[in-house]
Design an enzyme around this catalytic site. Structure first.
Site, PDB file in Angstrom:
ATOM      1  N   CYS A 102      65.327 118.140  47.620  1.00 15.32           N
ATOM      2  CA  CYS A 102      64.580 118.420  48.845  1.00 15.32           C
ATOM      3  C   CYS A 102      64.213 119.894  48.818  1.00 15.32           C
ATOM      4  CB  CYS A 102      65.444 118.178  50.083  1.00 15.32           C
ATOM      5  SG  CYS A 102      66.103 116.516  50.199  1.00 15.32           S
ATOM      6  N   ARG A 161      58.923 119.255  46.123  1.00 12.97           N
ATOM      7  CA  ARG A 161      60.330 118.890  45.990  1.00 12.97           C
ATOM      8  C   ARG A 161      60.686 117.613  46.760  1.00 12.97           C
ATOM      9  NH1 ARG A 161      63.454 122.986  43.989  1.00 12.97           N
ATOM     10  NH2 ARG A 161      65.297 122.058  44.910  1.00 12.97           N
ATOM     11  N   TRP A 217      63.428 114.530  50.245  1.00 14.39           N
ATOM     12  CA  TRP A 217      63.369 113.478  49.226  1.00 14.39           C
ATOM     13  C   TRP A 217      64.647 112.691  49.440  1.00 14.39           C
ATOM     14  CZ3 TRP A 217      59.937 111.633  45.808  1.00 14.39           C
ATOM     15  CH2 TRP A 217      60.403 110.797  44.797  1.00 14.39           C
ATOM     16  N   ASN A 255      69.863 120.540  50.866  1.00 15.97           N
ATOM     17  CA  ASN A 255      69.368 119.925  49.633  1.00 15.97           C
ATOM     18  C   ASN A 255      70.578 119.674  48.758  1.00 15.97           C
ATOM     19  OD1 ASN A 255      67.995 119.269  47.224  1.00 15.97           O
ATOM     20  ND2 ASN A 255      67.957 121.420  46.608  1.00 15.97           N
ATOM     21  N   GLY A 256      70.766 118.422  48.324  1.00 17.36           N
ATOM     22  CA  GLY A 256      71.898 118.107  47.457  1.00 17.36           C
ATOM     23  C   GLY A 256      72.527 116.789  47.873  1.00 17.36           C
ATOM     24  N   GLU A 297      60.833 105.042  22.838  1.00 23.74           N
ATOM     25  CA  GLU A 297      60.547 106.030  23.881  1.00 23.74           C
ATOM     26  C   GLU A 297      60.001 107.321  23.264  1.00 23.74           C
ATOM     27  OE1 GLU A 297      60.125 105.957  26.918  1.00 23.74           O
ATOM     28  OE2 GLU A 297      60.397 108.003  27.641  1.00 23.74           O
ATOM     29  N   LYS A 301      56.402 108.907  24.235  1.00 28.03           N
ATOM     30  CA  LYS A 301      56.243 110.285  24.738  1.00 28.03           C
ATOM     31  C   LYS A 301      55.187 111.010  23.906  1.00 28.03           C
ATOM     32  CE  LYS A 301      57.593 110.131  27.888  1.00 28.03           C
ATOM     33  NZ  LYS A 301      58.305 109.109  28.543  1.00 28.03           N
ATOM     34  N   GLU A 339      51.548 109.558  24.525  1.00 29.27           N
ATOM     35  CA  GLU A 339      50.936 109.731  25.851  1.00 29.27           C
ATOM     36  C   GLU A 339      50.579 111.176  26.168  1.00 29.27           C
ATOM     37  OE1 GLU A 339      53.197 108.761  29.415  1.00 29.27           O
ATOM     38  OE2 GLU A 339      55.060 109.291  28.409  1.00 29.27           O
ATOM     39  N   HIS A 359      59.114  95.102   6.473  1.00 29.96           N
ATOM     40  CA  HIS A 359      58.286  93.919   6.728  1.00 29.96           C
ATOM     41  C   HIS A 359      56.870  94.289   7.138  1.00 29.96           C
ATOM     42  CE1 HIS A 359      61.867  91.449   6.304  1.00 29.96           C
ATOM     43  NE2 HIS A 359      62.485  92.401   6.987  1.00 29.96           N
ATOM     44  N   LYS A 416      50.509 108.598  37.310  1.00 30.67           N
ATOM     45  CA  LYS A 416      51.970 108.586  37.437  1.00 30.67           C
ATOM     46  C   LYS A 416      52.443 107.200  37.884  1.00 30.67           C
ATOM     47  CE  LYS A 416      56.095 110.329  37.511  1.00 30.67           C
ATOM     48  NZ  LYS A 416      56.712 110.428  36.163  1.00 30.67           N
TER      49      LYS A 416
HETATM   50  O1  M6R Z   1      57.269 103.887  38.176  1.00 33.07           O
HETATM   51  P1  M6R Z   1      57.636 102.986  37.032  1.00 33.07           P
HETATM   52  O2  M6R Z   1      58.924 103.356  36.397  1.00 33.07           O
HETATM   53  O3  M6R Z   1      57.580 101.543  37.394  1.00 33.07           O
HETATM   54  O4  M6R Z   1      56.507 103.256  35.946  1.00 33.07           O
HETATM   55  C1  M6R Z   1      56.452 102.494  34.777  1.00 33.07           C
HETATM   56  C2  M6R Z   1      55.565 103.162  33.760  1.00 33.07           C
HETATM   57  O5  M6R Z   1      54.265 103.287  34.232  1.00 33.07           O
HETATM   58  C3  M6R Z   1      56.104 104.544  33.375  1.00 33.07           C
HETATM   59  O6  M6R Z   1      57.418 104.467  32.931  1.00 33.07           O
HETATM   60  C4  M6R Z   1      55.252 105.173  32.259  1.00 33.07           C
HETATM   61  O7  M6R Z   1      55.358 104.436  31.089  1.00 33.07           O
HETATM   62  C5  M6R Z   1      55.729 106.601  32.057  1.00 33.07           C
HETATM   63  N1  M6R Z   1      55.040 107.481  32.929  1.00 33.07           N
HETATM   64  C6  M6R Z   1      55.602 107.054  30.675  1.00 33.07           C
HETATM   65  O8  M6R Z   1      56.125 108.327  30.497  1.00 33.07           O
END
Ligand code: M6R
Length: 609
Positions: free
Chosen positions: A2, A27, A75, A101-102, A482, A486, A489, A505, A604
């Site tokens: 927060c 925040r 938050w 905050n915490g 993952e 990363k 993207e 394979h 996002k």
């Molecule tokens: O909000 P969510 O966790 O449901 O989002 C799922 C994906 O859109 C999200 O994890 C996306 O793959 C990431 N932003 C990638 O870094």
């Protein structure tokens, strides 16, 4: 996470507080509030559910005379976003007001004790207990009362407190949550972060853990928990506003990568009792229910899906429950055969992802119980699921999920342990070892983050490459997925994650000296097999970057670059091994001039199909 802000000085507080809150809005933005105290001790408080625009609209025509006040942008952690749960909170008699905050870990116990002593509460928050504890200790000196009150708190906090009986005095304190003091000319600011007051002063004092500051008129006094005075000179801030919002980091993504130890710890904090036992509530804690579980089906997208894949190993090995992990956009249309003895776990940072939400609705229609594992309190998924488990990562601004991913692992590990205990699949001894290792992860994460130079150098060497392959086996296979996600993207480089055993394979045909292979190869039960795969890669001329354990000198012989992570028990290695991959992607993207916080074509939260 927060944002807290406080002001005392010779100007009207209301506008200054609103200005400061605006700079802290990143925040948290699910509710906001402000309280101003007038010269004769009158007060005005306003709290709203929703963001700062809503607070400002409500305040537009309101007079709030007073030169001292506190404000908050929330938050949610304890208690849904609502006006009642919004800060500032007060004691029984509305004499004093607190913003926080915490997370207070011993909140339930303290609340119970306060109730027994006759206190009445008007919110579900952990913060409100702080106001009541200060009320009990107040004998005319707010600073002393705050000091006595916070001695009783366990967990993390940064607080700012004002009292109607001392209408020029602002008291603030911190432990493990940030708090900084802005030093003006006959005026003082306290805030979660420097941007809140940067346009008004560049002179700051950073408060350390377990310190209390009291500002009033021309005087500033910092003490420790025993009341011993501490001398500290202000420093001059040279950052611009943009850098200050990111706490000095170049990007939100980098800041969030570095917040991971804190986020992991906060996520564990409300799930363990003081005695080290798991304390999470919901239908899934009922013994008969857990014993009758036939299978867990995890649904999620993107990074959250990878967290689900990791947790499969934990649920199967610790709780002996079969697990399927499904990409939500596939699951929702597959007509999957479900039974009432299944359990759906929907994982979503935002709690708003369209495909994951649709999967939850599919499950509900089939009368299958649903747990939502979510970061955003009050999001749609939390309203539709039967039970909710929260990660406490705080708002994630960077589009690339980082701290929410590792926080999801923390929460899923606790749930897997919980099921293991209830199903008698884990002995006391084994439970103790795993629980201790889990709580030790944040410290090990800090170790990884303390040595990032080799990662930056590695990024420099390979940033020109157009294709990468990420390999892992067992628990490290989803980590490889993952790592590839990363990189692709945020840097727009083609990257694939693969189980190392599958390489022969097909993907091995891609390899040559222009295709670096990132191998997650910790010292675990599949180590030798992984090393054999690395040798196959080397034989095709591809460079190998290893994410390897600190105690493994031999790996240098078969790899071109080695990025080290400390050792832990096998199934808990992902929150450590993923950090070098996040940072590798980050540095490569920066070298290539990409916008890491807002990569092209990505949102996002994906609220459409
Ligand atoms: O909000 P969510 O966790 O449901 O989002 C799922 C994906 O859109 C999200 O994890 C996306 O793959 C990431 N932003 C990638 O870094």
């Amino acid at each position: 996470m927060c944002g807290i802000f406080g002001y005392t000085g010779n100007r009207e507080a209301k506008e200054i507080l609103l200005h400061g809150l605006r700079r802290l809005e990143y925040r948290g933005y699910d509710s906001a509030g402000i309280c101003v105290i007038g010269e004769n001790g009158d007060f005005k408080r306003l709290r709203v559910r929703g963001n700062l625009d809503i607070l400002e609209n409500h305040l537009a025509n309101q007079v709030m005379p007073g030169k001292i006040g506190i404000a908050h942008t929330r938050w949610a952690t304890h208690g849904a976003p609502s006006e009642q749960n919004a800060h500032p909170h007060s004691d029984c008699h509305e004499n004093l007001f607190v913003v926080h905050n915490g997370i207070i870990e011993n909140f339930s116990q303290l609340r119970g004790e306060l109730l027994e002593r006759g206190h009445e509460f008007s919110s579900e928050t952990d913060t409100e207990i702080i106001a009541h504890l200060i009320e009990e200790k107040y004998e005319g000196d707010l600073s002393v009362a705050v000091r006595e009150a916070i001695r009783q708190l366990e967990g993390s906090f940064a607080i700012a407190v004002v009292h109607r009986g001392e209408p020029e005095t602002l008291v603030a304190a911190r432990r493990e949550s940030p708090l900084v003091i802005g030093v003006g000319t006959d005026e003082w600011f306290v805030a979660s972060a420097v941007p809140a007051f940067l346009s008004m002063t560049r002179k700051v004092i950073f408060l350390e853990d377990n310190e209390i500051v009291t500002v009033c008129g021309k005087s500033l006094r910092i003490t420790d928990l025993d009341g011993v005075e501490i001398e500290r000179k202000p420093q001059e801030i040279t950052w611009d506003l943009d850098a200050a919002e990111k706490s000095g980091y170049e990007d939100f993504m980098l800041k969030e990568i570095f917040e991971q130890p804190r986020a992991f710890m906060d996520t564990l904090a409300d799930k363990f009792s003081r005695e080290g036992e798991i304390s999470i509530e919901g239908f899934f804690s009922n013994k008969d229910y857990v014993m009758s579980l036939r299978r867990i089906v995890i649904v999620a997208c993107g990074t959250s899906y990878h967290a689900g894949l990791i947790s499969r190993y934990l649920f199967e090995q610790w709780a002996k429950v079969p697990v399927e992990v499904e990409i939500a956009s596939e699951f929702r249309y597959r007509g999957a055969v479900l039974s009432e003895q299944d359990l759906i776990i929907a994982i979503s940072q935002s709690g708003e992802t369209a495909d994951t939400l649709a999967s939850v609705r599919e499950a509900k229609a089939a009368k299958v119980p649903v747990i939502a594992l979510v970061n955003v309190v009050g999001s749609q998924m939390t309203r539709e699921a039967d039970s909710v488990i929260y990660t406490h990562a705080g708002p994630e601004i960077g589009v690339a999920a980082t701290k929410t991913f590792t926080s999801q692992m923390a929460a899923l590990a606790v749930l897997a342990l919980h099921f293991g205990r209830i199903r008698d699949a884990l002995s006391d001894g084994k439970y103790g070892v795993i629980a201790e290792a889990l709580r030790g992860i944040p410290v090990l994460m800090k170790d990884v983050l303390a040595d990032i130079e080799p990662i930056a150098e590695c990024a420099q060497e390979y940033s020109h490459c157009e294709n990468f392959l990420f390999l892992g086996r067992g628990i490290s296979y989803p980590v490889a997925l993952e790592g590839a996600l990363k990189l692709k993207e945020i840097s727009y480089i083609h990257a694939e994650g693969y189980p190392a055993g599958e390489m022969k394979h097909g993907p091995i045909a891609l390899l040559d000296r222009r295709v670096p292979v990132v191998a997650v190869v910790t010292r675990d039960s599949l180590y030798e097999k992984m090393v054999s795969n690395i040798e196959e890669v080397k034989a095709r001329g591809a460079p190998v970057i290893a994410i390897a354990s600190t105690g493994d000198p031999d790996i240098e012989k078969v790899c071109d670059r080695v990025l080290r992570v400390p050792e832990t028990i096998e199934l808990l290695s992902p929150p450590l091994t993923v950090i070098p991959l996040q940072l590798l992607a980050y540095h490569i993207a920066k070298i290539r001039g990409c916008n890491v916080d807002q990569p092209r074509n990505l949102a996002k939260t994906v609220t459409v199909e």
